[in-house]
Write a protein that holds these residues in place. Structure first.
Motif, PDB file in Angstrom:
ATOM      1  N   UNK A   6      -1.048  33.935  54.921  1.00 25.31           N
ATOM      2  CA  UNK A   6      -1.573  34.667  53.778  1.00 25.31           C
ATOM      3  C   UNK A   6      -2.984  34.193  53.450  1.00 25.31           C
ATOM      4  N   UNK A   7      -3.764  35.110  52.886  1.00 23.23           N
ATOM      5  CA  UNK A   7      -5.048  34.732  52.324  1.00 23.23           C
ATOM      6  C   UNK A   7      -4.877  34.786  50.817  1.00 23.23           C
ATOM      7  N   UNK A   8      -5.054  33.659  50.129  1.00 24.69           N
ATOM      8  CA  UNK A   8      -4.870  33.653  48.684  1.00 24.69           C
ATOM      9  C   UNK A   8      -5.824  34.649  48.025  1.00 24.69           C
ATOM     10  N   UNK A   9      -5.312  35.411  47.044  1.00 24.12           N
ATOM     11  CA  UNK A   9      -6.166  36.344  46.312  1.00 24.12           C
ATOM     12  C   UNK A   9      -7.053  35.577  45.351  1.00 24.12           C
ATOM     13  N   UNK A  10      -7.908  36.304  44.670  1.00 24.50           N
ATOM     14  CA  UNK A  10      -8.825  35.627  43.747  1.00 24.50           C
ATOM     15  C   UNK A  10      -8.111  35.274  42.456  1.00 24.50           C
TER      16      UNK A  10
END
Ligand code: CA
Length: 219
Positions: free
Chosen positions: A215-219
């Motif tokens: 996953x790419x962490x959201x802002x």
């Protein structure tokens, strides 16, 4: 993104496959209508590039069946039939775009990008995550304004992750988005690409959830 090409002309089908792979898409190519119908039932595709004159099942029948099942992926008809009534039938039958052969490959790429963008509900063409910006149209990635060089696979992988910030993408989902049928990934190829992406973008940007995915962490 994963594309299906239904095209019975071997030369054109081969050329389209190579061209769209260079654009960073995973591409599968089928040569008749029945094979297209079967492949589409898997629900694995983000876009269909459809010829109308196909053996075993006409392109329009494939399109009708697809929409009949309620599948909403964008469909781009690419055909030699240039009559107005054919165009109307195609668009009214549920196609999103109708292009007449011969088509410029650059224009085809742009139409594909526009359809995928619209389907993903992204009004803005660029994907952003903090200082990381991915421009699908220009095939460019910048980090804090600095351009980052990525391979086609790395770009495709990053695009999938950035379209779903904060969401965990399974190995299978990522592999499906990045590889076509004919180049099956070897077991650790995905890890290799993720490793290279982390090296280029910063280790913290892509998280591993062991046994689940990435996953790419959201802002
Ligand atoms: Ca044909």
């Amino acid at each position: 993104m994963r594309l299906l090409i239904a095209e019975d002309d071997p030369q054109l089908g081969d050329g389209l496959t190579i061209w769209l792979r260079q654009d960073g898409h995973a591409v599968d190519w089928v040569k008749d209508g029945q094979a297209a119908d079967l492949a589409l039932k898997s629900g694995d595709y983000d876009l269909l590039l459809l010829d109308l004159g196909l053996p075993r099942q006409e392109g329009m029948a494939v399109l009708r069946a697809l929409r009949g099942r309620g599948q909403s992926l964008p469909v781009l008809i690419l055909t030699a039939r240039d009559a107005v009534h054919d165009k109307i039938a195609g668009l009214d039958g549920g196609a999103d775009e109708y292009l007449v052969k011969p088509v410029s490959l650059d224009e085809l790429s742009a139409r594909v990008r526009a359809l995928l963008r619209r389907a993903a509900g992204h009004a803005r063409p660029c994907l952003r995550l903090g200082e990381l910006v991915l421009d699908p149209a220009m095939r460019q990635v910048t980090l804090a304004g600095e351009p980052i060089e990525l391979s086609a696979r790395e770009f495709a992988l990053l695009q999938v992750l950035m379209r779903h910030p904060g969401r965990v993408m399974s190995r299978a989902q990522l592999e499906a988005a990045v590889y076509g049928w004919k180049d099956e990934p070897d077991s650790n190829a995905l890890e290799v690409h993720i490793h290279r992406l982390r090296k280029k973008l910063g280790v913290e940007r892509i998280r591993t959830l062991r046994g689940i995915g990435y996953t790419m962490p959201g802002e």
